[in-house]
Design a protein around this motif. Sequence first.
Motif, mmCIF file in Angstrom:
data_model
loop_
_atom_site.group_PDB
_atom_site.id
_atom_site.type_symbol
_atom_site.label_atom_id
_atom_site.label_comp_id
_atom_site.label_asym_id
_atom_site.label_seq_id
_atom_site.Cartn_x
_atom_site.Cartn_y
_atom_site.Cartn_z
ATOM 1 N N TYR A 1 0.817 -0.968 -0.008
ATOM 2 C CA TYR A 1 0.023 -0.009 -0.038
ATOM 3 C C TYR A 1 0.935 1.124 -0.047
ATOM 4 O O TYR A 1 2.194 1.130 0.465
ATOM 5 C CB TYR A 1 -0.889 0.003 1.225
ATOM 6 C CG TYR A 1 -0.226 0.065 2.532
ATOM 7 C CD1 TYR A 1 0.233 1.100 3.015
ATOM 8 C CD2 TYR A 1 0.301 -1.216 3.151
ATOM 9 C CE1 TYR A 1 0.763 1.261 4.415
ATOM 10 C CE2 TYR A 1 0.855 -0.992 4.313
ATOM 11 C CZ TYR A 1 1.091 -0.029 4.868
ATOM 12 O OH TYR A 1 1.840 0.113 6.229
ATOM 13 N N ARG B 1 -3.525 -12.652 5.031
ATOM 14 C CA ARG B 1 -3.618 -11.170 5.542
ATOM 15 C C ARG B 1 -2.774 -10.801 6.633
ATOM 16 O O ARG B 1 -2.712 -11.359 7.724
ATOM 17 C CB ARG B 1 -5.141 -10.948 5.943
ATOM 18 C CG ARG B 1 -6.155 -11.464 5.092
ATOM 19 C CD ARG B 1 -7.549 -11.426 5.528
ATOM 20 N NE ARG B 1 -7.686 -12.213 6.815
ATOM 21 C CZ ARG B 1 -8.193 -13.643 6.512
ATOM 22 N NH1 ARG B 1 -8.283 -14.157 5.288
ATOM 23 N NH2 ARG B 1 -8.327 -14.508 7.505
ATOM 24 N N THR C 1 -1.437 -4.976 4.856
ATOM 25 C CA THR C 1 -2.579 -4.048 5.179
ATOM 26 C C THR C 1 -1.784 -2.925 6.188
ATOM 27 O O THR C 1 -1.301 -3.531 7.370
ATOM 28 C CB THR C 1 -3.864 -4.621 5.731
ATOM 29 O OG1 THR C 1 -4.852 -3.560 5.902
ATOM 30 C CG2 THR C 1 -3.561 -5.657 6.879
ATOM 31 N N TYR D 1 -10.696 -2.794 3.619
ATOM 32 C CA TYR D 1 -9.988 -3.955 3.580
ATOM 33 C C TYR D 1 -10.907 -5.075 4.116
ATOM 34 O O TYR D 1 -10.535 -6.283 3.522
ATOM 35 C CB TYR D 1 -8.830 -3.879 4.731
ATOM 36 C CG TYR D 1 -7.496 -3.296 3.804
ATOM 37 C CD1 TYR D 1 -6.616 -4.040 3.021
ATOM 38 C CD2 TYR D 1 -7.211 -1.823 4.014
ATOM 39 C CE1 TYR D 1 -5.585 -3.421 2.498
ATOM 40 C CE2 TYR D 1 -6.033 -1.507 3.279
ATOM 41 C CZ TYR D 1 -5.436 -2.112 2.550
ATOM 42 O OH TYR D 1 -4.390 -1.567 1.933
#
Length: 183
Positions: A45, A146, A115, A134
């Motif tokens: 990200y 994840r 994340t 998310y």
Amino acid sequence: MTDKRELRSAMRAERKRLAGLDATAADRVSHHVMQLPPADTIALYCAIGSELGAEPIARVLGAEGRVLCLPVVIAMDAPMIFRRWSPGDPLDLDAAGVPAPFPLAETVVPDLILTPLLAFDTWGGRLGQGGGHYDRTFAALPDAIRIGLAYAGQQVGMLELEPHDIRLHGVLTEVGYTPARKV
């Protein structure tokens, strides 16, 4: 139960404090990338504000030949998609105003999603910004691994999760990777 708005506000302040104390945390995180579960296509990200930056991780993974991608918000109430990306590629703003690859970039499905978060617990609980991007994406891609990316100081006691909250498989911090414990 602590009000989520209050907890988010407190954890934003704490993350900002941690970011101000440790300018080398993102570089140190990149030394622990080999501890992550195996994956060929990895979603990173673009850090916003005091989020722990993923650029050093992108350089390490890119040098290993991994396929990298970034999330793209197409609609505010839909799961995100992921577009192929390499460090240095130009970015445009998505529907949420976050830097993302241009629409011409190839759409890919990540095996592992890194994340950002405001807080995490030992059991894979994650407190995000509250938009649900998310969690909707995790629900749409249940096979993706994840992993939270955070400062170690963002860990809290057990977070109270709501039915739509999806747990992480682990968290990567400047001190290493920690798999989530079973609840």
